[in-house]
Write an enzyme that holds these catalytic residues in place. Structure first.
Site, PDB file in Angstrom:
ATOM      1  N   ARG A 286       0.820  -1.207   0.000  1.00 55.25           N
ATOM      2  CA  ARG A 286       0.000   0.000   0.000  1.00 55.25           C
ATOM      3  C   ARG A 286       0.860   1.265   0.000  1.00 55.25           C
ATOM      4  NH1 ARG A 286      -4.504  -1.549  -2.218  1.00 55.25           N
ATOM      5  NH2 ARG A 286      -5.935  -2.696  -0.892  1.00 55.25           N
TER       6      ARG A 286
ATOM      7  N   HIS B 171      -3.419  -8.940   0.390  1.00 60.32           N
ATOM      8  CA  HIS B 171      -2.055  -8.566   0.001  1.00 60.32           C
ATOM      9  C   HIS B 171      -1.027  -9.322   0.837  1.00 60.32           C
ATOM     10  CE1 HIS B 171      -2.635  -5.015  -2.737  1.00 60.32           C
ATOM     11  NE2 HIS B 171      -3.868  -5.204  -2.273  1.00 60.32           N
TER      12      HIS B 171
ATOM     13  N   HIS C 286     -10.421  -3.770   3.503  1.00 59.80           N
ATOM     14  CA  HIS C 286     -10.357  -4.276   2.134  1.00 59.80           C
ATOM     15  C   HIS C 286     -11.045  -3.428   1.070  1.00 59.80           C
ATOM     16  CE1 HIS C 286      -9.994  -7.209  -1.086  1.00 59.80           C
ATOM     17  NE2 HIS C 286     -11.313  -7.319  -1.203  1.00 59.80           N
TER      18      HIS C 286
END
Length: 246
Positions: free
Chosen positions: A31, A61, A235
């Site tokens: 991220r 992820h 999410h």
């Protein structure tokens, strides 16, 4: 991450935050350009807090990154990791052969020269490794990722489910949500035991776990939790509260 933690401290106060049980909802990797620094921060944060007061859930992820590194230690005996890729997929994933196989989410994380769905390039870079779709690049990344980071990825929980002292009395946290048309009991049992092969966690094949990667099919409150629990996820990239579904 540091800014978010500082904001939480400002909201609760130092003593209040220290006394709180904090649940992180996942997606610590990819991220932004500082995956390595984020994992360092979270590992040190857990060490500095009271034992058992900090819970880390796996996001898609984190699961995918762990699969790529070979940190997936919940593979049932005889389970075919390479079989999690639908044979119809011919591009958009990391294709070199891997001894023992690789779950399709790990291959999606690695991407290919044209497609980088999970932003693997930034995470490679955070560990000082040039991105490439080559076995040598993966091996270099495995060497560069500290053992503490690999252990962190291995021990991430798939669900947090506990009684709480506020209404409605139960808190369930999972990264994306629960498949609303599937059995609650079967899904929670599979998540608690981290059953990679559990049909209850799959919709349409083993290449995708709905609790990590689902969208519309997991956004709503599971009907079997209505009125009895608060269901919290991350999410989805938006903030929304509908009754006891956050």
């Amino acid at each position: 991450t540091v800014q978010l933690w500082s904001a939480l401290e400002a909201e609760l106060g130092v003593a209040g935050l220290a006394a709180a049980h904090v649940v992180f909802l996942g997606d610590y990797c990819d991220r932004g350009p500082h995956t390595r620094e984020v994992l360092d921060f979270l590992i040190e944060l857990e060490r500095s807090r009271a034992p058992g007061s900090t819970t880390f859930l796996a996001g898609n992820h984190d699961f995918a990154f762990g699969c790529f590194l070979g940190c997936l230690d919940v593979v049932p005996v005889g389970f075919d990791l390479d079989g999690t890729k639908d044979s119809r997929y011919t591009s958009g994933y990391w294709q070199p052969a891997v001894e023992g196989g690789m779950h399709y989410q790990g291959r999606r994380w690695g991407g290919d020269e044209r497609t980088d769905i999970y932003d693997a390039r930034a995470t490679f870079s955070s560990y000082g490794v040039p991105y490439a779709v080559a076995s040598e690049a993966r091996e270099a990344l495995i060497r560069a990722v500290p053992e503490a980071h690999k252990q962190f990825l291995r021990r991430l929980l798939w669900v947090y489910d506990a009684p709480v002292g506020f209404a409605p009395g139960r808190l369930v946290c999972v990264h994306a949500g629960l498949f609303t048309k599937g059995s609650l009991e079967e899904q929670l049992a599979a998540l608690h035991s981290r059953r990679l092969d559990a049909p209850a966690l799959q919709v349409g094949g083993y290449g995708r776990l709905e609790a990590f990667s689902g969208r519309q099919e997991v956004e709503q409150m599971h009907p079997e939790l209505e009125g009895t629990a608060l269901l919290v996820s991350g999410h989805h990239g938006f903030t929304c509260q509908h009754a006891d579904r956050l």
